[in-house]
Design an enzyme around this catalytic site. Structure first.
Site, PDB file in Angstrom:
ATOM      1  N   HIS A 187       0.752  -1.371   0.043  1.00  0.00           N
ATOM      2  CA  HIS A 187       0.228   0.157   0.017  1.00  0.00           C
ATOM      3  C   HIS A 187       0.869   1.238  -0.015  1.00  0.00           C
ATOM      4  CE1 HIS A 187      -2.620  -2.996   1.254  1.00  0.00           C
ATOM      5  NE2 HIS A 187      -3.792  -2.093   1.126  1.00  0.00           N
ATOM      6  N   ASP A 265      -4.593  -4.595  -8.361  1.00  0.00           N
ATOM      7  CA  ASP A 265      -4.869  -4.199  -7.041  1.00  0.00           C
ATOM      8  C   ASP A 265      -5.253  -2.813  -7.169  1.00  0.00           C
ATOM      9  OD1 ASP A 265      -5.515  -4.209  -4.344  1.00  0.00           O
ATOM     10  OD2 ASP A 265      -3.822  -5.351  -3.953  1.00  0.00           O
TER      11      ASP A 265
END
Length: 530
Positions: A187, A265
């Site tokens: 992330h 993603d």
């Protein structure tokens, strides 16, 4: 049997007349939270974050009404429906389910997720997680993983995947080529898997290969680099799989033979857009193998920037039509143009909430595990005169109100002499343990994964609770790791007795105390991890 998308003439015709903006919309899956009711238009898919069932039903119907091509309705049903559909059945996390070592239970939980979510219109989930929990300090994988050993992960994630797909829900295995091999968070940055080619093939590569063989319909690449199969750029940096043609075409499509759908993603994660320009990444992901982009910013700037890349040749209409055709073909094959998907059960079974809750109870019973008990502390009888201290050593402890209430309530069923201290500090703990103020200290330790913090261990001032030497005094101490499954590895010497619960649902605290007191047997064998 491998899943294969076959592009039909009808699918090609459906996208042939779409404009550039319409094609982009078809290959993008935004989140409803960012689009909102005021900006609803046709997209190929839409992700819905947690809401109450009634609200979800309303907004999903509103979105579907905007679409001429049936949309994919998406969630993250990583272990049952309850974390994403508020009010639906909740289960422990995937590592807890995997710790049961029961393919039957894994299949049942996948089935329940598909049925409960399917009632609201969901037809696609970004699950199961197929990552191996190799690094105990991974801030992303941990309890979301089906395990450490490839064969066990394949068995349990495969059963969950089958339960989903047999009951009308498109499953996704993630995060190719494998998260969980680094203490970095994609992330925030681009983790690098430092495995050689053979080690990758026998580890994470084996998991993805066998789940593909079992019929996984979609694969989600992570923003993760794999140098053993790739080349660095001019900066000497290896690209995330999201934009790597070598990893998506040569390895995933070629060597592993995957012919289903590839969905990125979230494109705003630092492992992707920290590597390169945001809009270049979106274009390159589509050109280099991704069929669909997850969570792009679908504002007017996005369309302008992507059109610039079309005009420059970085993105082509041929690619957009090919990706959109694959998405539409998948929708055809999965029966979204018909009222009943061909993969759904042939004999409709009414949803039975009581039966689902019974399965959840079974998962809790069979997943709670005595990880370590060096001094034979358990079972520990708690009677009305027993003085118990419940200590909470958890980062962001204000987020765990329900857990703390349950723990105090369940301990209180055995004795009314129970106190609860939250982040008390080592001095206060030393005094209590040294003075033998209590007959037993139960310590809830560790926190949930929290994406974007880049750490799963206890940290900041909260971690100082583990100083002072209070764990080695006369008072018996039982640690309970409710979430992070590898606390025992960090505190190898100082924690002598520890139980893992792999999550906290309505039944967990009660079953935990029954196991502590010996009223119920407790599992002592670790399946999902070392």
């Amino acid at each position: 049997m491998k899943y294969r998308i076959v592009i039909t003439e009808q699918a090609r015709e459906a996208v042939e007349g779409l404009s550039f903006r319409q094609l982009l919309n078809q290959v993008c899956c935004p989140t409803y939270g960012r689009i909102g009711e005021q900006r609803l238009e046709e997209f190929g898919a839409m992700f819905f974050h947690p809401m109450e069932r009634e609200k979800l039903e309303t907004v999903i119907r509103q979105f579907q009404a905007c679409c001429t091509i049936p949309p994919l309705i998406v969630s993250d049903l990583e272990c049952g429906p309850g974390n994403m559909i508020l009010g639906a059945t909740k289960f422990p996390y995937m590592m807890g389910l995997s710790q049961t070592n029961s393919e039957e239970l894994a299949y049942e939980v996948g089935k329940i997720a598909a049925m409960e979510a399917g009632e609201l219109g969901y037809n696609w989930t970004f699950s199961p997680v197929a990552d191996l929990a190799d690094d105990p300090d991974s801030p992303v994988v941990g309890m979301r993983s089906p395990g450490v050993k490839p064969e066990h992960a394949i068995k349990m994630a495969g059963a969950y995947l089958q339960g989903l797909q047999d009951h009308g829900m498109i499953g996704t295995i993630k995060h190719f080529p494998g998260d969980g091999w680094s203490s970095l968070d994609h992330h925030l940055t681009t983790p690098v898997i430092r495995l050689g080619a053979d080690a990758w093939r026998s580890g994470p590569g084996r998991v993805f290969r066998e789940l593909i063989e079992r019929g996984a319909i979609t694969v989600m690449p992570g923003h993760i680099a794999l140098p053993a199969f790739d080349e660095p750029d001019e900066r000497g940096l290896y690209p995330p799989a999201t934009v790597s043609r070598r990893l998506l075409f040569d390895l995933l499509r070629g060597e592993l033979g995957f012919e289903g759908l590839i969905v990125s993603d979230a494109v705003e994660m630092g492992g992707a857009v920290g590597f390169m320009n945001y809009y270049d990444l979106c274009a390159d992901a589509l050109e280099n193998g991704c069929d669909m982009l997850l969570f792009p910013r679908m504002d007017e700037r996005f369309y302008r920037e992507m059109e610039q890349r079309l005009n420059s040749g970085r993105l082509s209409m041929i690619t957009l039509r090919e990706r959109a055709s694959r998405i539409v073909a998948l929708k055809e094959q999965f029966g979204l143009y018909r009222s009943e998907p061909p993969h759904a059960r042939t004999k409709p079974v009414p949803f039975n909430r009581m039966a689902s809750e019974q399965v959840a109870e079974r998962v809790v019973d069979e997943s709670i595990t005595l990880v370590r008990d060096r001094q034979g502390l358990l079972p520990f009888p708690i009677r009305n005169e027993t003085k118990v201290l419940h200590v909470v050593i958890m980062n962001n402890h204000d987020r765990y109100g329900e857990l703390l209430e349950r723990m105090k309530r369940e301990i209180g069923r055995y004795t009314d002499r129970v106190d609860q201290w939250v982040d008390p500090g080592p001095d206060r703990l030393f005094q209590a343990a040294a003075d033998q103020t209590y007959d037993l200290i139960i310590c809830s330790i560790g926190s949930r994964l929290s994406y974007g913090l880049n750490v799963v261990r206890l940290h900041d001032e909260v971690a100082r609770n583990m100083m002072g030497g209070w764990t080695k005094l006369a008072t018996p101490i039982l640690f309970v790791a409710h979430y992070h499954p590898f606390v025992h590895k960090e505190y190898e010497a100082s924690i002598d007795t520890i139980i893992n619960t792999y999550g906290d649902i309505e039944y967990t605290a009660g079953r935990l105390l029954q196991a502590v007191t010996g009223e119920r047997p407790i599992k002592r064998e670790l399946y999902a991890h070392d």
